[in-house]
Design a protein around this motif. Structure first.
Motif, mmCIF file in Angstrom:
data_model
loop_
_atom_site.group_PDB
_atom_site.id
_atom_site.type_symbol
_atom_site.label_atom_id
_atom_site.label_comp_id
_atom_site.label_asym_id
_atom_site.label_seq_id
_atom_site.Cartn_x
_atom_site.Cartn_y
_atom_site.Cartn_z
ATOM 1 N N GLU A 408 0.823 -1.210 0.000
ATOM 2 C CA GLU A 408 0.000 0.000 0.000
ATOM 3 C C GLU A 408 0.858 1.263 0.000
ATOM 4 O OE1 GLU A 408 -3.887 1.767 2.377
ATOM 5 O OE2 GLU A 408 -2.460 0.494 3.457
ATOM 6 N N GLY A 453 -8.307 -4.057 1.576
ATOM 7 C CA GLY A 453 -8.322 -2.593 1.644
ATOM 8 C C GLY A 453 -6.991 -1.992 1.223
ATOM 9 N N CYS A 454 -5.888 -2.597 1.635
ATOM 10 C CA CYS A 454 -4.561 -2.082 1.266
ATOM 11 C C CYS A 454 -4.323 -2.130 -0.241
ATOM 12 C CB CYS A 454 -3.475 -2.883 1.986
ATOM 13 S SG CYS A 454 -3.436 -2.635 3.773
ATOM 14 N N THR A 457 -6.470 0.192 -4.659
ATOM 15 C CA THR A 457 -6.204 0.922 -5.912
ATOM 16 C C THR A 457 -5.867 -0.010 -7.068
ATOM 17 O OG1 THR A 457 -3.873 1.201 -5.296
ATOM 18 C CG2 THR A 457 -5.395 2.971 -4.685
ATOM 19 N N LYS A 487 -13.490 0.704 6.949
ATOM 20 C CA LYS A 487 -12.158 1.272 6.704
ATOM 21 C C LYS A 487 -11.623 0.839 5.345
ATOM 22 C CE LYS A 487 -7.672 1.812 8.973
ATOM 23 N NZ LYS A 487 -6.871 1.452 10.177
ATOM 24 N N LYS A 491 -10.996 3.064 1.421
ATOM 25 C CA LYS A 491 -9.850 3.127 0.509
ATOM 26 C C LYS A 491 -10.273 2.914 -0.954
ATOM 27 C CE LYS A 491 -6.685 1.627 4.140
ATOM 28 N NZ LYS A 491 -5.710 0.623 4.601
ATOM 29 N N CYS A 494 -11.799 6.789 -1.721
ATOM 30 C CA CYS A 494 -11.067 8.013 -1.382
ATOM 31 C C CYS A 494 -10.525 8.673 -2.656
ATOM 32 C CB CYS A 494 -9.942 7.712 -0.409
ATOM 33 S SG CYS A 494 -8.643 6.665 -1.080
ATOM 34 N N ASN A 497 -8.029 6.990 -5.135
ATOM 35 C CA ASN A 497 -8.435 5.839 -5.943
ATOM 36 C C ASN A 497 -9.054 6.328 -7.257
ATOM 37 O OD1 ASN A 497 -9.750 3.426 -6.979
ATOM 38 N ND2 ASN A 497 -9.475 2.568 -4.913
ATOM 39 N N ARG A 500 -12.801 5.629 -7.892
ATOM 40 C CA ARG A 500 -13.616 5.902 -6.712
ATOM 41 C C ARG A 500 -15.103 6.095 -7.015
ATOM 42 N NH1 ARG A 500 -10.277 9.928 -7.985
ATOM 43 N NH2 ARG A 500 -11.092 12.019 -8.453
#
Length: 596
Positions: A408, A453-454, A457, A487, A491, A494, A497, A500
């Motif tokens: 990340e 989540g990490c 992207t 959480k 990601k 946000c 990204n 998004r």
């Protein structure tokens, strides 16, 4: 504890002063004109002491491997005693006159008794030390009697014989040190202060005795629960010795060594890098994957997959040359045959230890993470997560989570190791999603969610199944799982990204707004709601015209949380301002009290 200056001297220099003092005491006692009986006894005692000191000098000169710490320590008090005896003997070189003769006689007689008692104690101490250091004691029972010095520090009477015996390669002594080091912190401190670490490392490095190696590794593990003691082990070349032993030791010893690597890596972040430079990650991954059949991952129509597995074969060949077990290969070497004969319980324990060590080594370390994934560890971890249960499965998930956290913060590493179309990344991703979808235990689900989540992207907009799985967990009855999902989703939506907006639409599509609002209402503690409210803000920024946000009264929630959230984290001011602005445009009913 001996003064630092004494530690810098050779043992011969340390002994030369008390030997010289002893000779002077003997000479002065023979020259005495008064208290001749007392001086005669003094000369006899000190002559015996001098002989023992010369024996100690011969013993330490004959071998540089002799454990000299007890002699150094005792020589300090011994020198003081002999100096006192010399002053007393010199007072007696002239006959006493009748003036004050009676008073002086009483004082001097008492002094002779005190000095005699001190010398007797020194004689007993030196005899005891010679008994534990003599080569004749190599196969004898370890001397655990209590010499006079033990009245002030009895633990030394336990530690010194064991350390001396470890110098001689005795497994039972290392085992006893391991027990002492397990008991309390003071024991650990004394073992380290008395130079117990170097002989334990030497035993680990040079002994061919399995019990001796295992005991040495266990003792070092028990000592390595403090950053200062860990640095002592490292300073004694412990990292290099442990790394080399790992590739050569039997499995029962490897368990202790891998646990030691884990603990040292956890205690000192700098040692993670040192272990990485010694390439411990390769044997760790190899052992972890000893029963994994990677042939299942082959895809005949995908050249990249074949190339990846060809690379793995090359790594396996290198490891086999070093005596390390290959992944899913046939057994031919003696070491591999030994491992095949090992019990399933020992194998499982070793695999768990390897996974935990890789987890600790990967934490916050780009270089170690690269080394781990260069061995195609992701394929091994994916298969273990799929097939195993319990501690091994959890620890393997933690490794993936740590690798993802490193990725990340480093785009190059993330692109190299977690490309969605690579066989390794796809295998791991499939297992992470399976765990999130099928498992119910929080210790399994949380690391899987964190890892996803990490890597947020990395996922294209069309990859809706990932968002769908995370949205489903927003409704998890376990508060920690639900919060971790919020959480992770944060990601995906946000500003960093690229996809998004599409991800935000997918969250709305899968009823994520309603689940999120319920989650926020479930817990009124402001700080614990921060990730959820930030997710809500980003949804508002990306898809503020959504009727789901209006129906959920998102504007009121964001306005209500804005002041406290920004006070806690000023960096959030922009996202809250944008969210309120967007929601104000598309919704009615704002209270105008939460502007930031």
């Amino acid at each position: 504890m001996a003064p630092a200056a004494e530690e810098e001297k050779s043992i011969q220099e340390v002994l030369s002063l008390p030997i010289l003092l002893a000779d002077r005491v003997i000479k002065s006692a023979h020259e005495a004109e008064s208290f001749k009986p007392e001086n005669s006894d003094l000369a006899r005692q000190v002559t015996h002491l001098s002989q023992l000191l010369r024996s100690a000098a011969r013993l330490t000169t004959a071998s540089t491997a002799v454990y000299d710490r007890p002699i150094r320590r005792l020589s300090v008090d011994l020198t003081k005693t002999l100096d006192r005896a010399l002053n007393l003997a010199r007072k007696c070189r002239h006959k006493k006159t009748h003036v004050l003769h009676h008073v002086l006689s009483i004082t001097t007689s008492a002094d002779f008794k005190k000095v005699s008692t001190l010398i007797d104690s020194s004689l007993a101490d030196i005899k005891w030390v010679l008994s534990i250091l003599s080569p004749d004691s190599e196969n004898a029972t370890i001397n655990l009697s209590l010499p006079p010095f033990a009245t002030t520090d009895p633990i030394l009477a336990w530690v010194w014989p064991y350390i001396a015996a470890v110098h001689m390669g005795r497994a039972e002594a290392a085992h006893e040190l391991a027990i002492l080091a397990r008991d309390n912190d003071r024991n650990k401190k004394i073992i380290v202060e008395e130079n117990g670490v170097p002989p334990l490392l030497k035993l680990l490095k040079e002994s061919s005795n399995l019990d001796a190696q295992k005991a040495a590794a266990a003792a070092l593990y028990n000592l390595a629960d403090d950053p200062c003691r860990v640095r002592v082990i490292a300073k004694a070349l412990g990292v290099q010795i442990i790394a080399k032993a790992l590739s050569e030791a039997p499995m029962k010893v490897q368990v202790n060594l891998v646990d030691l690597i884990s603990r040292m890596s956890e205690m000192d972040a700098g040692l993670r890098e040192e272990f990485g430079r010694e390439n411990v990650t390769r044997p760790l991954v190899s052992i972890l994957g000893m029963d994994v059949d990677l042939e299942e991952f082959k895809e005949t129509n995908a050249r990249k997959s074949v190339n990846s597995l060809d690379s793995l074969v090359q790594i396996n060949n290198e490891l086999t040359k070093k005596g390390v077990r290959r992944f899913g290969s046939g057994v031919s070497s003696r070491k591999e045959k030994e491992r095949e004969a090992e019990s399933p319980g020992v194998k499982l324990r070793l695999k768990i230890s390897c996974a935990m060590a890789l987890w600790k080594l990967a934490r916050g370390s780009l270089s170690n993470s690269r080394k781990i994934t260069e061995t195609k560890a992701l394929l091994v971890l994916a298969k273990i997560i799929e097939k195993e249960r319990g501690e091994l499965q959890i620890s393997s998930l933690m490794v993936v989570m740590e690798l993802a956290e490193v990725a990340e913060s480093n785009a190059d590493y993330k692109r190299a190791c977690f490309k969605p179309h690579s066989p390794a990344a796809k295998a791991v991703l499939d297992q992470l999603l399976r765990v999130i979808n099928e498992e119910t235990d929080a210790p399994l689900v949380i690391p899987a969610i964190k890892a996803i989540g990490c890597l947020a992207t990395m996922f294209p907009a069309k990859e809706k199944r990932i968002v769908e799985r995370l949205v489903a967990q927003l409704g998890n009855t376990n508060r920690d799982v639900a919060s971790e999902s919020a959480k992770a989703l944060g990601k995906f939506v946000c500003k960093e990204n690229y996809n998004r907006v599409e991800h935000s639409k997918a969250i709305v599509e899968y009823n994520g707004v309603a689940k999120l609002m319920n989650l926020i209402k479930r817990d009124n503690r402001g700080e614990s709601r921060l990730d959820e409210v930030v997710l809500l803000c980003n949804l508002a920024v990306n898809v503020g015209n959504s009727k789901e946000l209006e129906e959920g009264r998102a504007l009121s929630v964001v306005e209500g949380a804005a002041r406290n959230a920004v006070a806690q984290n000023p960096d959030l001011r922009e996202v809250f301002a944008k969210a309120i602005h967007k929601l104000t445009i598309y919704q009615a009913g704002g209270n105008n009290h939460g502007h930031v």
